[in-house]
Design a protein around this motif. Structure first.
Motif, PDB file in Angstrom:
ATOM      1  N   ARG A 203      63.147  30.916 -12.543  1.00 32.15           N
ATOM      2  CA  ARG A 203      62.254  29.953 -11.913  1.00 32.15           C
ATOM      3  C   ARG A 203      63.045  28.777 -11.349  1.00 32.15           C
ATOM      4  O   ARG A 203      63.959  28.257 -11.981  1.00 32.15           O
ATOM      5  CB  ARG A 203      61.256  29.432 -12.939  1.00 32.15           C
ATOM      6  N   PHE A 204      62.625  28.366 -10.129  1.00 34.29           N
ATOM      7  CA  PHE A 204      63.200  27.174  -9.516  1.00 34.29           C
ATOM      8  C   PHE A 204      62.555  25.936 -10.111  1.00 34.29           C
ATOM      9  O   PHE A 204      61.341  25.896 -10.321  1.00 34.29           O
ATOM     10  CB  PHE A 204      62.976  27.180  -8.002  1.00 34.29           C
TER      11      PHE A 204
ATOM     12  N   GLU B 246      62.439  22.130  -8.966  1.00 31.73           N
ATOM     13  CA  GLU B 246      62.783  21.309  -7.806  1.00 31.73           C
ATOM     14  C   GLU B 246      62.950  19.853  -8.192  1.00 31.73           C
ATOM     15  O   GLU B 246      62.073  19.247  -8.804  1.00 31.73           O
ATOM     16  CB  GLU B 246      61.706  21.433  -6.736  1.00 31.73           C
TER      17      GLU B 246
ATOM     18  N   ARG C   1      66.071  20.555  -2.525  1.00 31.94           N
ATOM     19  CA  ARG C   1      65.663  21.409  -1.412  1.00 31.94           C
ATOM     20  C   ARG C   1      65.769  20.727  -0.054  1.00 31.94           C
ATOM     21  O   ARG C   1      65.117  19.731   0.210  1.00 31.94           O
ATOM     22  CB  ARG C   1      64.221  21.882  -1.642  1.00 31.94           C
TER      23      ARG C   1
ATOM     24  N   SER D 283      61.793  26.405   4.368  1.00 35.01           N
ATOM     25  CA  SER D 283      60.586  26.452   3.540  1.00 35.01           C
ATOM     26  C   SER D 283      59.317  26.183   4.338  1.00 35.01           C
ATOM     27  O   SER D 283      58.235  26.611   3.944  1.00 35.01           O
ATOM     28  CB  SER D 283      60.683  25.449   2.391  1.00 35.01           C
TER      29      SER D 283
ATOM     30  N   LYS E  50      54.820  26.575  -1.269  1.00 34.03           N
ATOM     31  CA  LYS E  50      56.176  26.404  -1.783  1.00 34.03           C
ATOM     32  C   LYS E  50      56.533  27.532  -2.756  1.00 34.03           C
ATOM     33  O   LYS E  50      57.669  28.003  -2.790  1.00 34.03           O
ATOM     34  CB  LYS E  50      56.312  25.047  -2.472  1.00 34.03           C
ATOM     35  N   GLN E  51      55.560  28.007  -3.527  1.00 32.89           N
ATOM     36  CA  GLN E  51      55.814  29.082  -4.479  1.00 32.89           C
ATOM     37  C   GLN E  51      56.255  30.367  -3.770  1.00 32.89           C
ATOM     38  O   GLN E  51      57.120  31.088  -4.253  1.00 32.89           O
ATOM     39  CB  GLN E  51      54.568  29.337  -5.334  1.00 32.89           C
TER      40      GLN E  51
ATOM     41  N   TYR F 166      57.909  30.452  -0.979  1.00 32.43           N
ATOM     42  CA  TYR F 166      59.289  30.192  -0.572  1.00 32.43           C
ATOM     43  C   TYR F 166      60.246  30.475  -1.721  1.00 32.43           C
ATOM     44  O   TYR F 166      61.279  31.131  -1.537  1.00 32.43           O
ATOM     45  CB  TYR F 166      59.428  28.744  -0.097  1.00 32.43           C
ATOM     46  N   TYR F 167      59.901  30.012  -2.917  1.00 33.01           N
ATOM     47  CA  TYR F 167      60.776  30.232  -4.060  1.00 33.01           C
ATOM     48  C   TYR F 167      60.846  31.706  -4.450  1.00 33.01           C
ATOM     49  O   TYR F 167      61.891  32.192  -4.868  1.00 33.01           O
ATOM     50  CB  TYR F 167      60.362  29.350  -5.236  1.00 33.01           C
TER      51      TYR F 167
END
Length: 130
Positions: A4-5, A7, A66, A102, A108-109, A111-112
């Motif tokens: 998991r990212f 940020e 990011r 992104s 955003k999820q 993108y990750y």
């Protein structure tokens, strides 16, 4: 394994936090990664500290600042120089990949999830195991 990212922001204080995470977890560093992209004709970089999974738990965190740092080849900047100094200090290379920005993803999820796929395909993080 859960990957998991996490940020952080784009400013200096966020970069200092990223660097402190790397220093205090130097024994867990898996990779230091630079993700290059282009946003509105500006060449930007995301900096990532990938830590080895914790035991027990199989959780692999990827700390990221990011898209807030200009690519040093495009515009020399102190933030990337600090990250480069950190890599030298910790005796790690900074790996680079070119990725999509992104802002083309609706969430955003998503993108990750895309980045995790790219990192897995390039063997920067382990494949998904059940």
């Amino acid at each position: 394994m859960l990957q998991r990212f996490i940020e952080l922001g784009e400013g200096y204080s966020d970069l200092y936090e990223l660097m402190e995470i790397a220093r205090s977890n130097h024994h867990r560093i898996h990779h230091l990664v630079r993700l290059n992209t282009t946003i509105n004709n500006r060449k930007m970089t995301s900096l990532v500290v990938v830590l080895k999974p914790m035991e027990p738990g199989n959780y692999m965190p990827l700390y990221i600042c990011r898209e807030g740092i200009p690519q040093p080849e495009w515009k020399e900047n102190q933030r990337f120089s600090l990250f480069k100094s950190l890599a030298d200090e910790l005796n790690h290379d900074i790996f680079q990949l070119e990725v999509k920005p992104s802002d083309i993803f609706n969430e955003k999820q998503l993108y990750y999830q895309y980045l995790i796929g790219v990192l897995r395909l390039n063997h920067f993080i382990p494949e998904l195991k059940f």
